[in-house]
Design a protein around this motif. Sequence first.
Motif, PDB file in Angstrom:
ATOM      1  N   VAL A 183       0.828  -1.335  -0.244  1.00  0.00           N
ATOM      2  CA  VAL A 183      -0.527   0.184  -0.124  1.00  0.00           C
ATOM      3  C   VAL A 183       0.801   1.055   0.237  1.00  0.00           C
ATOM      4  CG1 VAL A 183      -1.732   1.755   1.431  1.00  0.00           C
ATOM      5  CG2 VAL A 183      -1.691  -0.555   0.758  1.00  0.00           C
ATOM      6  N   HIS A 184       1.962   1.257   1.031  1.00  0.00           N
ATOM      7  CA  HIS A 184       2.823   2.203   0.844  1.00  0.00           C
ATOM      8  C   HIS A 184       3.118   2.521  -0.327  1.00  0.00           C
ATOM      9  CE1 HIS A 184       2.444   3.978   4.977  1.00  0.00           C
ATOM     10  NE2 HIS A 184       2.647   3.004   5.382  1.00  0.00           N
ATOM     11  N   ALA A 185       3.763   1.438  -0.941  1.00  0.00           N
ATOM     12  CA  ALA A 185       4.626   2.069  -2.203  1.00  0.00           C
ATOM     13  C   ALA A 185       4.158   2.027  -3.428  1.00  0.00           C
ATOM     14  CB  ALA A 185       5.033   0.208  -2.542  1.00  0.00           C
ATOM     15  N   ALA A 186       2.335   2.052  -3.752  1.00  0.00           N
ATOM     16  CA  ALA A 186       1.557   2.498  -4.444  1.00  0.00           C
ATOM     17  C   ALA A 186       0.870   3.189  -4.247  1.00  0.00           C
ATOM     18  CB  ALA A 186      -0.060   1.987  -4.599  1.00  0.00           C
ATOM     19  N   GLY A 187       1.883   4.373  -2.795  1.00  0.00           N
ATOM     20  CA  GLY A 187       1.006   5.667  -2.500  1.00  0.00           C
ATOM     21  C   GLY A 187       0.265   6.321  -1.641  1.00  0.00           C
TER      22      GLY A 187
ATOM     23  N   GLU B 231      -2.413   4.501  -1.492  1.00  0.00           N
ATOM     24  CA  GLU B 231      -4.054   3.369  -1.619  1.00  0.00           C
ATOM     25  C   GLU B 231      -3.949   2.798  -2.726  1.00  0.00           C
ATOM     26  OE1 GLU B 231      -8.451   4.981  -2.769  1.00  0.00           O
ATOM     27  OE2 GLU B 231      -7.102   6.292  -1.167  1.00  0.00           O
ATOM     28  N   LEU B 232      -4.481   1.894  -2.366  1.00  0.00           N
ATOM     29  CA  LEU B 232      -4.630   0.417  -3.281  1.00  0.00           C
ATOM     30  C   LEU B 232      -5.768  -0.213  -3.153  1.00  0.00           C
ATOM     31  CD1 LEU B 232      -2.971  -1.001  -5.035  1.00  0.00           C
ATOM     32  CD2 LEU B 232      -2.509  -2.924  -2.942  1.00  0.00           C
ATOM     33  N   ALA B 233      -6.568   0.115  -4.539  1.00  0.00           N
ATOM     34  CA  ALA B 233      -7.539  -0.599  -4.882  1.00  0.00           C
ATOM     35  C   ALA B 233      -8.773  -0.367  -4.046  1.00  0.00           C
ATOM     36  CB  ALA B 233      -7.863  -1.812  -5.345  1.00  0.00           C
TER      37      ALA B 233
ATOM     38  N   MET C 259      -6.427  -1.738   5.069  1.00  0.00           N
ATOM     39  CA  MET C 259      -5.443  -3.399   5.090  1.00  0.00           C
ATOM     40  C   MET C 259      -5.635  -3.785   6.289  1.00  0.00           C
ATOM     41  SD  MET C 259      -4.404  -4.602   2.460  1.00  0.00           S
ATOM     42  CE  MET C 259      -3.883  -4.214   1.189  1.00  0.00           C
ATOM     43  N   SER C 260      -5.228  -3.275   7.085  1.00  0.00           N
ATOM     44  CA  SER C 260      -4.585  -3.575   8.411  1.00  0.00           C
ATOM     45  C   SER C 260      -6.254  -3.905   8.591  1.00  0.00           C
ATOM     46  CB  SER C 260      -4.702  -2.502   9.800  1.00  0.00           C
ATOM     47  OG  SER C 260      -3.467  -3.598  10.433  1.00  0.00           O
ATOM     48  N   THR C 261      -6.887  -3.845   8.394  1.00  0.00           N
ATOM     49  CA  THR C 261      -8.942  -4.334   9.113  1.00  0.00           C
ATOM     50  C   THR C 261      -8.616  -5.553   8.528  1.00  0.00           C
ATOM     51  OG1 THR C 261      -9.602  -1.870   9.541  1.00  0.00           O
ATOM     52  CG2 THR C 261     -11.080  -3.567   9.260  1.00  0.00           C
ATOM     53  N   TYR C 262      -8.804  -5.491   7.491  1.00  0.00           N
ATOM     54  CA  TYR C 262      -8.670  -6.971   6.348  1.00  0.00           C
ATOM     55  C   TYR C 262      -7.801  -8.238   7.011  1.00  0.00           C
ATOM     56  CZ  TYR C 262      -6.877 -10.073   2.816  1.00  0.00           C
ATOM     57  OH  TYR C 262      -6.162 -11.481   2.802  1.00  0.00           O
ATOM     58  N   ILE C 263      -6.712  -7.575   7.021  1.00  0.00           N
ATOM     59  CA  ILE C 263      -5.324  -8.878   7.455  1.00  0.00           C
ATOM     60  C   ILE C 263      -6.346  -9.282   8.997  1.00  0.00           C
ATOM     61  CG2 ILE C 263      -3.508  -9.168   8.164  1.00  0.00           C
ATOM     62  CD1 ILE C 263      -2.610  -7.064   6.659  1.00  0.00           C
ATOM     63  N   TRP C 264      -6.333  -8.643  10.045  1.00  0.00           N
ATOM     64  CA  TRP C 264      -7.107  -8.657  10.935  1.00  0.00           C
ATOM     65  C   TRP C 264      -8.144  -9.658  11.287  1.00  0.00           C
ATOM     66  CZ3 TRP C 264      -2.705 -10.350  13.885  1.00  0.00           C
ATOM     67  CH2 TRP C 264      -1.632  -9.134  13.636  1.00  0.00           C
TER      68      TRP C 264
ATOM     69  N   ILE D  74      -9.874  -9.843  -2.182  1.00  0.00           N
ATOM     70  CA  ILE D  74     -10.680  -9.942  -4.112  1.00  0.00           C
ATOM     71  C   ILE D  74     -10.155  -8.773  -5.303  1.00  0.00           C
ATOM     72  CG2 ILE D  74     -11.242 -12.457  -3.277  1.00  0.00           C
ATOM     73  CD1 ILE D  74     -14.141 -11.252  -3.934  1.00  0.00           C
ATOM     74  N   GLY D  75     -10.557  -7.738  -4.234  1.00  0.00           N
ATOM     75  CA  GLY D  75     -10.733  -6.325  -5.267  1.00  0.00           C
ATOM     76  C   GLY D  75      -8.989  -6.322  -5.798  1.00  0.00           C
ATOM     77  N   LEU D  76      -7.987  -7.222  -5.357  1.00  0.00           N
ATOM     78  CA  LEU D  76      -7.079  -6.615  -5.800  1.00  0.00           C
ATOM     79  C   LEU D  76      -6.934  -7.782  -6.749  1.00  0.00           C
ATOM     80  CD1 LEU D  76      -4.406  -6.759  -2.795  1.00  0.00           C
ATOM     81  CD2 LEU D  76      -5.795  -4.203  -3.935  1.00  0.00           C
TER      82      LEU D  76
END
Length: 267
Positions: free
Chosen positions: A48-52, A54-56, A63-68, A197-199
């Motif tokens: 996400v950081h590398a994408a600026g 925000e990513l999709a 993203m942290s919410t999705y992971i945990w 799956i949005g990615l």
Amino acid sequence: MRGIARVYWRLLGAGFRRQSTYRLAAVGGVVANATFGLLKVAVLVATVHAAGGELAGYDVGRMSTYIWLSQAMLGSLNLNGRTDIAERIKDGRVAVDFLRPLDVQAAEITTEVGRSLFALIPRGIPMLVIGVFAGMAPPGSLAAYPLGAGSLLLGIVISVAAAYLVGVAGFWLVETRGLQVFYMVIAGFLAGLFVPIGLFPRWLLVLAEATPFPSMMMYPIDVLAGRVDLAGSLGLLAVQVAWLVAVAGLGQVLTRAGRRRLEVQGG
């Protein structure tokens, strides 16, 4: 009717109590979930950081919410295809199941759901606690909590019902371990266990959404995380209900066909 409902309630409780006896396994599951959760944080948050930033549609908090959330749900979802019914078909004990005054599929699913619900306590709650300290973003609406709880329950039942299909394939295959491995590979990936799956590229996203797997994990996460509004949440819940009906219906068909095919030898 009330008596039958009481029997299934007891089966649910029996599954819950049965899983509660494996306390050391629960501790090991927490360690494994936390370890892989931290690895996912290192990879996905860096992406996400590398994408600026925000990513999709995912920023660092989402993203942290999705992971945990995915790690918290992992112990309660059957994404590996292993079931007790497969072993009972293989050794012939399923013949006794057919003699009982209960639906074989419903009894199996109810017991497994009980086991899955227990896993939310020793494995799910610690992951949420870690997630809070790791920067999980809370949902923007209080409606996400009750809707998310319903979506999570549907996801658990769908995962158990789909794994039951792998088990009853034993009426024809006898040995289902190869099918279980194949199921485990595709189920986790298409359910959104490794990345949202949005990615996925568009063609793969369409393929995933044409299966019941996102209804097991990704849709409950989207509802719980508040990534969709009220109308979107209700739409995802409707999709989950439709998949549950379809998977359970197919399970009934296979169970009845397998019962006609079943042959038990020995004595």
